[in-house]
Design an enzyme around this catalytic site. Structure first.
Site, PDB file in Angstrom:
ATOM      1  N   HIS A  21      61.700  38.902  24.516  1.00 13.64           N
ATOM      2  CA  HIS A  21      62.394  38.504  23.287  1.00 13.64           C
ATOM      3  C   HIS A  21      63.906  38.353  23.484  1.00 13.64           C
ATOM      4  CE1 HIS A  21      58.911  38.702  20.786  1.00 13.64           C
ATOM      5  NE2 HIS A  21      58.759  40.007  20.887  1.00 13.64           N
TER       6      HIS A  21
ATOM      7  N   ASP B 213      51.583  37.990  25.430  1.00 16.26           N
ATOM      8  CA  ASP B 213      51.973  38.971  24.421  1.00 16.26           C
ATOM      9  C   ASP B 213      51.708  38.356  23.046  1.00 16.26           C
ATOM     10  OD1 ASP B 213      54.019  40.197  22.476  1.00 16.26           O
ATOM     11  OD2 ASP B 213      54.264  41.494  24.217  1.00 16.26           O
TER      12      ASP B 213
ATOM     13  N   HIS C 272      53.317  38.436  20.406  1.00 12.95           N
ATOM     14  CA  HIS C 272      54.522  37.935  19.749  1.00 12.95           C
ATOM     15  C   HIS C 272      55.127  36.808  20.576  1.00 12.95           C
ATOM     16  CE1 HIS C 272      54.189  42.289  18.564  1.00 12.95           C
ATOM     17  NE2 HIS C 272      54.103  41.662  17.399  1.00 12.95           N
TER      18      HIS C 272
ATOM     19  N   ASP D   3      49.416  43.603  23.129  1.00 11.55           N
ATOM     20  CA  ASP D   3      49.405  43.788  21.687  1.00 11.55           C
ATOM     21  C   ASP D   3      48.498  42.802  20.951  1.00 11.55           C
ATOM     22  OD1 ASP D   3      51.274  41.993  22.627  1.00 11.55           O
ATOM     23  OD2 ASP D   3      52.975  42.916  21.619  1.00 11.55           O
TER      24      ASP D   3
END
Length: 371
Positions: free
Chosen positions: A142, A179, A181, A267
């Site tokens: 991120h 991931d 996200h 996740d």
């Protein structure tokens, strides 16, 4: 199969202090575990412990690595950002960006996390290892060049890629981010470049809320070399494997990378508290198998995995163990204790049909243009 596993106990010691999003600490407000952040060291420590208990650790080349150098970091991050980070870290810690708290020494631990990713990639490209896994923490996908967010303080994969390029070890590099996200930081680093293909599979509009759209394809020379695969909540085992098979692998075949890197978050797992996907340990095992075969076909098996998110302390270790079994070809197994339960919680036939149609439409849109 020479599989390296890069780790360091100091990465488990990264912490955010007494950090809570809304409530002040003290009085009747009990301090929260891990400083109130879901990004806990326990998901990673318990993976390493599980590997030790099953004996898988003894089959891998367990390695440490030094911190990434200032020069390594500065290939991705502006000098003023790095200096601000280092100064705040030396002064006792604080927070930069959004949801990125750290304590004293946070700069050095983040540089160590990036150093593990760098060392894993260089070892594979130099032929010392066939493939490798970096248990990096804090995560990195991120982190934009000048703005950390989402628990990510430095862009580990970007730093590793630029270090490899500085040594002339690779020209074309593909990054697959599974991931749950969106990998907004890695996307931002390479958005205008055609030498790095970035592919992100993620839950649509989870985090960040305003990035990761399928229409975000890159700019300038990088147009078509950024691919987002935003999946609706509820996609499970079959949907993820289909997305990999119909979109990701064909994109890799077109790009013909010198090495493949996976931003390996867990996740999307069914028990994760920060997402609504239904992947299982077997899902991650089989996705690893798909990419491992693609790497064998396209780049002499050169494959590196860098740990990202995953917040279920109980389930992440089994997902990670399954990935490492597949990566190394080991027969040392850690049976998923929830296998029967997660199998009956997968999407029904009607939902799988819907997801399949959606993935086919995305494949047509993404693969119809340059990638």
């Amino acid at each position: 199969m020479r599989t390296g596993f890069f780790w360091d106990e100091r990465c488990f010691w990264h912490a955010g202090g007494n950090y809570a999003l809304t409530l002040p600490l003290g009085g009747l407000v009990q301090p929260l575990a891990a400083g109130g952040l879901p990004e806990s060291p326990e998901t990673k420590r318990r993976l390493k412990n599980l590997m030790d208990v099953t004996g898988l650790s003894r089959e891998l080349e367990m390695r440490h690595a030094p911190e990434a150098s200032w020069a390594d970091l500065a290939r991705i991050h502006p000098e003023d950002f790095l200096q601000e980070f280092k100064t705040l870290s030396d002064a006792g810690g604080g927070e930069l960006g959004l949801r990125t708290p750290f304590i004293t020494g946070g700069f050095e631990v983040a540089a160590l996390s990036a150093g593990l990713a760098k060392a894993a990639l260089l070892a594979v490209l130099r032929g010392e290892l066939d493939n490798a896994y970096a248990l990096s923490r804090p995560p990195g996908h991120h982190c934009l060049p000048d703005w950390p967010n989402g628990f990510c303080l430095l862009n580990n994969i970007g730093i590793a890629i630029e270090a490899a390029k500085a040594e002339g070890l690779a020209g074309r590099i593909a990054v697959i981010d599974w991931d749950v996200h969106h990998g907004n930081g890695t996307e931002a680093v390479f958005y205008d470049r055609d030498d790095v293909l970035t592919i992100s599979l993620h839950q649509e509009y989870n985090y960040p809320l305003d990035t990761g759209d399928i229409t975000d394809r890159g700019t300038g020379a990088g147009l078509g070399y950024n691919m987002n695969i935003p999946l609706p909540p509820g996609v499970g085992h079959d949907g993820y494997l289909e997305a990999m098979d119909t979109i990701v692998v064909p994109a890799l075949e077109r790009f013909k990378p010198d090495v493949i890197i996976i931003a390996c978050g867990f996740d999307a797992g069914i028990y994760d508290p920060l997402a609504r996907m239904l992947c299982t340990a077997e899902t991650f095992r089989l996705m690893t198998r798909q990419v491992k075969q693609a790497a064998a076909d396209l780049c002499d098996g050169k494959l590196v995995m860098v740990h990202e998110g995953g917040y279920s302390e109980a389930y992440v270790p089994f997902c990670g163990h399954a990935v490492l079994e597949e990566l190394s070809g080991s027969a040392t197994a850690a049976a998923d204790p929830m296998a029967e339960t997660v199998a009956i919680r997968q999407p029904n036939a009607r939902m799988n049909s819907f997801f399949s149609t959606l993935i086919a439409e995305m494949a047509e849109e993404l693969l119809g243009s340059r990638a």
